[in-house]
Design a protein around this motif. Structure first.
Motif, PDB file in Angstrom:
ATOM      1  N   TYR A 124       0.606  -1.031  -0.089  1.00 25.08           N
ATOM      2  CA  TYR A 124      -0.050   0.190  -0.549  1.00 25.08           C
ATOM      3  C   TYR A 124       0.854   1.102   0.113  1.00 25.08           C
ATOM      4  O   TYR A 124       0.820   1.917  -0.428  1.00 25.08           O
ATOM      5  CB  TYR A 124      -1.049  -0.210   0.956  1.00 25.08           C
ATOM      6  CG  TYR A 124      -1.924   1.466   1.814  1.00 25.08           C
ATOM      7  CD1 TYR A 124      -2.989   1.718   0.501  1.00 25.08           C
ATOM      8  CD2 TYR A 124      -1.257   2.091   2.443  1.00 25.08           C
ATOM      9  CE1 TYR A 124      -4.071   2.717   0.825  1.00 25.08           C
ATOM     10  CE2 TYR A 124      -2.120   3.380   2.151  1.00 25.08           C
ATOM     11  CZ  TYR A 124      -3.628   3.115   1.584  1.00 25.08           C
ATOM     12  OH  TYR A 124      -3.920   4.827   1.793  1.00 25.08           O
ATOM     13  N   ARG A 125       1.929   1.244   0.719  1.00 26.61           N
ATOM     14  CA  ARG A 125       2.590   2.983   0.894  1.00 26.61           C
ATOM     15  C   ARG A 125       2.965   2.693  -0.615  1.00 26.61           C
ATOM     16  O   ARG A 125       3.916   4.056  -0.694  1.00 26.61           O
ATOM     17  CB  ARG A 125       3.867   2.259   2.092  1.00 26.61           C
ATOM     18  CG  ARG A 125       3.569   2.163   3.478  1.00 26.61           C
ATOM     19  CD  ARG A 125       4.054   2.267   4.285  1.00 26.61           C
ATOM     20  NE  ARG A 125       5.033   3.466   4.759  1.00 26.61           N
ATOM     21  CZ  ARG A 125       5.529   4.160   5.745  1.00 26.61           C
ATOM     22  NH1 ARG A 125       6.421   2.990   6.293  1.00 26.61           N
ATOM     23  NH2 ARG A 125       6.288   4.757   5.747  1.00 26.61           N
ATOM     24  N   ARG A 126       3.990   2.087  -1.313  1.00 23.41           N
ATOM     25  CA  ARG A 126       4.715   1.895  -2.340  1.00 23.41           C
ATOM     26  C   ARG A 126       3.349   1.798  -3.617  1.00 23.41           C
ATOM     27  O   ARG A 126       3.844   3.467  -4.442  1.00 23.41           O
ATOM     28  CB  ARG A 126       5.209   0.603  -3.198  1.00 23.41           C
ATOM     29  CG  ARG A 126       6.553   0.235  -1.944  1.00 23.41           C
ATOM     30  CD  ARG A 126       7.463  -1.099  -2.952  1.00 23.41           C
ATOM     31  NE  ARG A 126       6.490  -2.261  -2.781  1.00 23.41           N
ATOM     32  CZ  ARG A 126       6.034  -3.205  -1.914  1.00 23.41           C
ATOM     33  NH1 ARG A 126       6.558  -3.153  -1.231  1.00 23.41           N
ATOM     34  NH2 ARG A 126       4.860  -4.278  -2.061  1.00 23.41           N
ATOM     35  N   ALA A 127       2.545   1.957  -3.163  1.00 23.54           N
ATOM     36  CA  ALA A 127       1.672   2.063  -4.445  1.00 23.54           C
ATOM     37  C   ALA A 127       0.474   3.575  -4.305  1.00 23.54           C
ATOM     38  O   ALA A 127      -0.170   3.945  -5.151  1.00 23.54           O
ATOM     39  CB  ALA A 127       0.626   1.296  -4.245  1.00 23.54           C
ATOM     40  N   ASP A 128       0.820   4.090  -3.143  1.00 17.85           N
ATOM     41  CA  ASP A 128      -0.185   5.223  -2.633  1.00 17.85           C
ATOM     42  C   ASP A 128       0.455   6.383  -2.672  1.00 17.85           C
ATOM     43  O   ASP A 128       1.888   6.623  -2.016  1.00 17.85           O
ATOM     44  CB  ASP A 128      -1.320   4.753  -1.595  1.00 17.85           C
ATOM     45  CG  ASP A 128      -2.434   5.801  -1.403  1.00 17.85           C
ATOM     46  OD1 ASP A 128      -2.934   5.291  -2.761  1.00 17.85           O
ATOM     47  OD2 ASP A 128      -2.187   6.514  -0.883  1.00 17.85           O
ATOM     48  N   ILE A 132       4.074   8.392   2.559  1.00 14.93           N
ATOM     49  CA  ILE A 132       3.734   8.824   3.889  1.00 14.93           C
ATOM     50  C   ILE A 132       3.834   8.634   5.387  1.00 14.93           C
ATOM     51  O   ILE A 132       4.809   9.290   6.217  1.00 14.93           O
ATOM     52  CB  ILE A 132       3.792  10.485   3.769  1.00 14.93           C
ATOM     53  CG1 ILE A 132       2.432  11.049   3.664  1.00 14.93           C
ATOM     54  CG2 ILE A 132       4.589  11.066   2.404  1.00 14.93           C
ATOM     55  CD1 ILE A 132       1.949  12.391   3.185  1.00 14.93           C
ATOM     56  N   ALA A 133       2.884   7.868   5.497  1.00 16.85           N
ATOM     57  CA  ALA A 133       2.287   7.454   6.148  1.00 16.85           C
ATOM     58  C   ALA A 133       2.785   5.973   6.801  1.00 16.85           C
ATOM     59  O   ALA A 133       2.602   5.229   5.856  1.00 16.85           O
ATOM     60  CB  ALA A 133       0.730   7.701   6.411  1.00 16.85           C
ATOM     61  N   SER A 134       3.275   5.483   7.680  1.00 21.96           N
ATOM     62  CA  SER A 134       3.632   4.130   8.688  1.00 21.96           C
ATOM     63  C   SER A 134       3.045   3.204   9.339  1.00 21.96           C
ATOM     64  O   SER A 134       2.815   2.102   8.696  1.00 21.96           O
ATOM     65  CB  SER A 134       4.829   4.483   9.171  1.00 21.96           C
ATOM     66  OG  SER A 134       4.108   4.998  10.138  1.00 21.96           O
ATOM     67  N   HIS A 135       1.891   4.074   9.893  1.00 22.58           N
ATOM     68  CA  HIS A 135       1.243   3.084  10.644  1.00 22.58           C
ATOM     69  C   HIS A 135      -0.585   4.015   9.862  1.00 22.58           C
ATOM     70  O   HIS A 135      -0.694   4.991   9.690  1.00 22.58           O
ATOM     71  CB  HIS A 135       1.063   3.479  12.175  1.00 22.58           C
ATOM     72  CG  HIS A 135       2.602   2.730  12.464  1.00 22.58           C
ATOM     73  ND1 HIS A 135       3.758   2.380  11.892  1.00 22.58           N
ATOM     74  CD2 HIS A 135       3.182   1.368  13.006  1.00 22.58           C
ATOM     75  CE1 HIS A 135       4.656   1.965  12.687  1.00 22.58           C
ATOM     76  NE2 HIS A 135       4.211   1.217  12.691  1.00 22.58           N
ATOM     77  N   VAL A 136      -1.769   2.982  11.044  1.00 23.56           N
ATOM     78  CA  VAL A 136      -2.880   4.041  10.719  1.00 23.56           C
ATOM     79  C   VAL A 136      -3.748   3.304  11.815  1.00 23.56           C
ATOM     80  O   VAL A 136      -3.317   2.181  12.773  1.00 23.56           O
ATOM     81  CB  VAL A 136      -3.933   3.361   9.664  1.00 23.56           C
ATOM     82  CG1 VAL A 136      -3.907   1.678   9.659  1.00 23.56           C
ATOM     83  CG2 VAL A 136      -4.864   3.744   9.499  1.00 23.56           C
ATOM     84  N   THR A 137      -4.656   4.209  12.787  1.00 23.18           N
ATOM     85  CA  THR A 137      -5.233   3.977  13.932  1.00 23.18           C
ATOM     86  C   THR A 137      -6.617   4.584  13.752  1.00 23.18           C
ATOM     87  O   THR A 137      -6.822   5.480  13.030  1.00 23.18           O
ATOM     88  CB  THR A 137      -4.334   4.777  15.187  1.00 23.18           C
ATOM     89  OG1 THR A 137      -5.478   3.796  15.878  1.00 23.18           O
ATOM     90  CG2 THR A 137      -4.947   5.557  15.341  1.00 23.18           C
TER      91      THR A 137
END
Length: 159
Positions: A124-128, A132-137
């Motif tokens: 997801y990080r490579r494609a979007d 710049i985000a590493s985590h989600v909550t």
């Protein structure tokens, strides 16, 4: 502790909490770990060509790179009205470089449980643009939930 370096093993204690400064970017919610934040100041004049999402601001004796996250994420500059509150969130990356993020409303401080913070998949990080985000909550507030993307300070000022 940099949230970008958290792994599932670091959340063994379910009651462990981390402090995050949460702010909105358009219709998204973003956060930075409080350890990376230096301070939040009133908006200053930002200089730049307008061709990309970077600008420059002079604070004291220092020139600081400023990121318009709205332009970076949505390819549209953030529209700031004269009556809007305008802030610069000053933070630092692992190379000890100070940078600023232009925010339209006062950031909020939250104590977030480590057990509720999830790492974003590398694919997801490579494609979007949200690489710049590493985590989600998710933050539960009254009758609604807010999804918050936790930003990686080292990705923010990468080209």
């Amino acid at each position: 502790m940099n949230i970008a370096n958290l792994s599932p093993e670091s959340s063994k204690i379910n009651t462990q909490k981390v402090k995050m400064l949460v702010f909105s970017v358009g219709n998204l919610n973003a956060a930075l770990h409080i350890d990376t934040v230096q301070k939040v100041i009133n908006y200053n004049t930002i200089f730049g060509s307008g061709l990309n999402h970077y600008g420059l601001v002079n604070i004291g004796e220092e020139e600081i790179t400023v990121i318009d996250l709205h332009k970076k994420l949505f390819n549209l500059p953030q529209i700031l009205n004269s009556d809007d509150k305008k802030y610069l969130l000053l933070a630092v990356n692992s190379a000890n470089e100070t940078f600023g993020i232009l925010v339209k409303s006062t950031p909020e401080l939250y104590d977030l449980s480590l057990e509720n913070i999830r790492e974003l998949p590398p694919s997801y990080r490579r494609a979007d643009t949200l690489k710049i985000a590493s985590h989600v909550t998710v933050i539960a507030e009254e009758d609604q939930e807010r999804t918050v993307f936790i930003l990686d300070p080292d990705e923010l000022i990468a080209p």
